[in-house]
Design an enzyme around this catalytic site. Structure first.
Site, PDB file in Angstrom:
ATOM      1  N   HIS A 267       0.869  -0.978   0.073  1.00  0.00           N
ATOM      2  CA  HIS A 267      -0.090  -0.037   0.118  1.00  0.00           C
ATOM      3  C   HIS A 267       0.797   1.063   0.059  1.00  0.00           C
ATOM      4  O   HIS A 267       1.502   1.501   1.047  1.00  0.00           O
ATOM      5  CB  HIS A 267      -0.853  -0.248   1.136  1.00  0.00           C
ATOM      6  CG  HIS A 267      -2.135   0.850   1.243  1.00  0.00           C
ATOM      7  ND1 HIS A 267      -3.136   0.612   0.372  1.00  0.00           N
ATOM      8  CD2 HIS A 267      -2.320   1.918   1.895  1.00  0.00           C
ATOM      9  CE1 HIS A 267      -3.940   1.507   0.695  1.00  0.00           C
ATOM     10  NE2 HIS A 267      -3.570   2.285   1.507  1.00  0.00           N
TER      11      HIS A 267
ATOM     12  N   LYS B 171     -10.002   6.667  -3.346  1.00  0.00           N
ATOM     13  CA  LYS B 171      -9.013   7.710  -2.946  1.00  0.00           C
ATOM     14  C   LYS B 171      -7.809   7.222  -3.770  1.00  0.00           C
ATOM     15  O   LYS B 171      -7.326   6.033  -3.247  1.00  0.00           O
ATOM     16  CB  LYS B 171      -8.778   7.715  -1.509  1.00  0.00           C
ATOM     17  CG  LYS B 171      -7.952   8.730  -0.992  1.00  0.00           C
ATOM     18  CD  LYS B 171      -8.278   9.015   0.396  1.00  0.00           C
ATOM     19  CE  LYS B 171      -7.256   8.827   1.229  1.00  0.00           C
ATOM     20  NZ  LYS B 171      -7.496   9.257   2.736  1.00  0.00           N
TER      21      LYS B 171
ATOM     22  N   LYS C 172      -3.734   7.367  -4.104  1.00  0.00           N
ATOM     23  CA  LYS C 172      -2.335   7.878  -3.403  1.00  0.00           C
ATOM     24  C   LYS C 172      -1.628   8.685  -4.488  1.00  0.00           C
ATOM     25  O   LYS C 172      -1.339   7.762  -5.344  1.00  0.00           O
ATOM     26  CB  LYS C 172      -1.947   6.918  -2.510  1.00  0.00           C
ATOM     27  CG  LYS C 172      -2.689   6.513  -1.139  1.00  0.00           C
ATOM     28  CD  LYS C 172      -2.618   7.353  -0.148  1.00  0.00           C
ATOM     29  CE  LYS C 172      -3.036   7.383   1.177  1.00  0.00           C
ATOM     30  NZ  LYS C 172      -2.918   8.201   2.025  1.00  0.00           N
TER      31      LYS C 172
ATOM     32  N   ASP D  44      -5.286  11.751  -2.497  1.00  0.00           N
ATOM     33  CA  ASP D  44      -4.578  12.186  -1.230  1.00  0.00           C
ATOM     34  C   ASP D  44      -3.216  12.516  -1.498  1.00  0.00           C
ATOM     35  O   ASP D  44      -2.403  11.376  -2.012  1.00  0.00           O
ATOM     36  CB  ASP D  44      -4.841  10.870  -0.129  1.00  0.00           C
ATOM     37  CG  ASP D  44      -4.215  11.424   1.243  1.00  0.00           C
ATOM     38  OD1 ASP D  44      -3.781  12.703   1.361  1.00  0.00           O
ATOM     39  OD2 ASP D  44      -4.198  10.634   2.171  1.00  0.00           O
TER      40      ASP D  44
ATOM     41  N   GLU E 177      -6.875  15.720  -0.883  1.00  0.00           N
ATOM     42  CA  GLU E 177      -6.749  15.839   0.373  1.00  0.00           C
ATOM     43  C   GLU E 177      -5.269  16.156   0.599  1.00  0.00           C
ATOM     44  O   GLU E 177      -4.413  15.672  -0.228  1.00  0.00           O
ATOM     45  CB  GLU E 177      -7.159  14.188   1.077  1.00  0.00           C
ATOM     46  CG  GLU E 177      -6.592  13.869   2.431  1.00  0.00           C
ATOM     47  CD  GLU E 177      -6.902  12.541   2.838  1.00  0.00           C
ATOM     48  OE1 GLU E 177      -7.969  12.036   2.238  1.00  0.00           O
ATOM     49  OE2 GLU E 177      -6.480  12.155   3.737  1.00  0.00           O
TER      50      GLU E 177
ATOM     51  N   ASP F  81      -6.330  16.866   6.325  1.00  0.00           N
ATOM     52  CA  ASP F  81      -5.923  15.457   7.027  1.00  0.00           C
ATOM     53  C   ASP F  81      -4.574  15.620   8.065  1.00  0.00           C
ATOM     54  O   ASP F  81      -4.826  15.940   9.255  1.00  0.00           O
ATOM     55  CB  ASP F  81      -5.697  14.299   5.904  1.00  0.00           C
ATOM     56  CG  ASP F  81      -5.361  13.213   6.654  1.00  0.00           C
ATOM     57  OD1 ASP F  81      -5.655  12.746   8.238  1.00  0.00           O
ATOM     58  OD2 ASP F  81      -4.890  11.931   6.272  1.00  0.00           O
TER      59      ASP F  81
ATOM     60  N   LYS G 138     -10.199  11.844  12.516  1.00  0.00           N
ATOM     61  CA  LYS G 138      -9.431  10.535  12.748  1.00  0.00           C
ATOM     62  C   LYS G 138      -9.558  10.399  14.484  1.00  0.00           C
ATOM     63  O   LYS G 138      -8.943  11.413  14.973  1.00  0.00           O
ATOM     64  CB  LYS G 138      -8.247  10.755  12.407  1.00  0.00           C
ATOM     65  CG  LYS G 138      -8.030  10.475  10.545  1.00  0.00           C
ATOM     66  CD  LYS G 138      -6.535  10.232  10.285  1.00  0.00           C
ATOM     67  CE  LYS G 138      -6.844  10.144   8.777  1.00  0.00           C
ATOM     68  NZ  LYS G 138      -5.420   9.812   8.230  1.00  0.00           N
TER      69      LYS G 138
ATOM     70  N   GLU H 200     -13.735   6.180   5.034  1.00  0.00           N
ATOM     71  CA  GLU H 200     -12.520   5.256   4.500  1.00  0.00           C
ATOM     72  C   GLU H 200     -12.457   4.158   5.509  1.00  0.00           C
ATOM     73  O   GLU H 200     -11.144   3.837   5.738  1.00  0.00           O
ATOM     74  CB  GLU H 200     -11.487   6.064   4.022  1.00  0.00           C
ATOM     75  CG  GLU H 200     -10.534   6.920   5.070  1.00  0.00           C
ATOM     76  CD  GLU H 200      -9.671   7.363   4.891  1.00  0.00           C
ATOM     77  OE1 GLU H 200      -9.153   7.887   3.602  1.00  0.00           O
ATOM     78  OE2 GLU H 200      -8.733   7.924   5.823  1.00  0.00           O
TER      79      GLU H 200
END
Ligand code: MUC
Ligand code: MG
Length: 373
Positions: A22, A167, A169, A198, A224, A249, A273, A327
């Protein structure tokens, strides 16, 4: 009536591999380390919580190991002997002994809420004032780094009716490369999906001006954290200028950050978060600041496993509106599960249990097998 007190707190590191690498701008994740917290109370009730971050120390100021050490050496001793039901008093004590450490505090607050829910027979969402929905739309993050693989992954998840928000990356590659990558994904998915990006703070203002314009022209819905959390003036200018909404974020590392961002007008959407605010109750304070300032909400994650994901979900169930969805897919990125009742994902949503507490229990055999020796 005897008042239950907090008797013992245990922290456990659990390393779980991810289903694929990831790739974030600052780090590639191939495993997540969950910090599992067990709070044992004098009435025999145990609350469980989770404090999880991403990428060791590369993403935020706490690592799994520092979270464990800080709880074991500083936060847990401050809680022992306190009334287990008085979560206000417990969290105020923690704020006194530790200035920051929102990740560690989040897992402890979650565990205290879980214990209190089990004690009173109420789901955590009910303890937080009551849920106004039972499920939350859940998006997925495309982060294989490969355009064809990301498109295949998104199409498969759309067909399964698991996700329709994606989303992507970006930020690790040159700007033009990233823009092509994202636009190709949006073109392949068309109106079947909402596509967002993001940037994880990896653009400067000149890149962000171009990036936001090109992405806006190509149907991308949300951008983001394009700029560094330190560049407040740039964030304010970009928020005024971007044709696509800007979501904060990393800029939110505390409830106070949320207040200052709202006051400055630095974003029109907040990624909520629990780990960055200090727990499910703390994150709702940032949500209330956002609501008062007309800022829209998104239920975000630090890629927690099932316990942290459900702690977040119970908080988000209580919000008036979660306009940009969530998410909360963390458990789906991991190859192994450590709870007996894994969260239920169906029809693009996470369905949140209304059993007492968080609604999950640890699978002791799996925990024994997977915990770090
Ligand atoms: C982040 O920056 O949003 C959340 C989902 C994901 O893929 O990475 C994390 C961190
Ligand atoms: Mg982010």
């Amino acid at each position: 009536m005897t008042i239950a007190t907090i008797e013992h707190i245990e922290t456990i590191l659990v390393d779980l591999p991810t289903i694929r690498p990831h790739k974030l701008a600052m780090h590639t994740i191939s495993q997540q380390t969950l910090v599992i917290i067990r709070v044992r109370c004098s009435d025999g009730i145990e609350g469980i919580g989770e404090s999880t971050t991403v990428g060791g120390l590369s993403y935020a100021y706490e690592s799994p190991e520092s979270i464990k050490t800080n709880i074991d050496c500083h936060l847990a001793p401050a809680l022992i002997g306190l009334a287990a039901s008085n979560i206000n008093a417990a969290m105020q004590r923690l704020d006194k002994v530790a200035k920051g450490n929102t990740f560690a505090k989040s897992g402890l607050e979650s565990a205290l809420l879980d214990a209190q829910g089990k004690r009173s027979g109420l789901a955590v969402s009910e303890l937080l004032g009551g849920r106004v929905r039972d499920s939350l739309e859940v998006g997925w993050v495309l982060a294989s780094g490969d355009t064809a693989r990301d498109v295949d992954e998104a199409q498969r998840l759309l067909d399964l009716r698991r996700h329709r928000i994606f989303k992507v990356k970006v930020g690790a590659q040159p700007l033009e490369h990233d823009l092509k990558h994202v636009v190709a994904i949006k073109q392949a998915l068309g109106d079947r999906a909402s596509v967002r990006v993001d940037v994880n703070q990896h653009w400067n203002e000149s890149q962000a001006i171009r990036g936001c314009r090109v992405l806006g022209d190509n149907g991308i819905d949300l951008i983001e954290q394009p700029l560094s959390r330190q560049d407040r003036a740039g964030q304010v200018r970009l928020n005024q200028r971007s044709p696509v909404p800007i979501m904060a974020d990393e800029s939110i590392e505390s409830v106070e950050d949320a207040f200052n961002l709202a006051a400055d007008g630095a974003a029109s959407v907040f990624a909520l978060k629990i780990a960055k605010n200090g727990g499910p109750r703390a994150v709702l304070r940032s949500a209330q600041i956002a609501e008062a300032a007309g800022i829209a909400l998104y239920g975000a994650t630090m890629l927690e496993g099932s316990i942290g994901t459900l702690a977040s979900a119970h908080a988000f169930l209580t919000l008036r509106q979660v306009l940009w969805g969530t998410e909360l897919f963390g458990p789906l990125l991991l190859t192994e599960e450590i709870v007996s009742e894994p969260p239920v994902y169906r029809d693009f949503a996470l369905h949140v249990p209304d059993r007492p507490g968080l609604g999950v229990s640890l699978d002791e055999d799996r925990l024994r097998r997977l915990r770090r020796p």
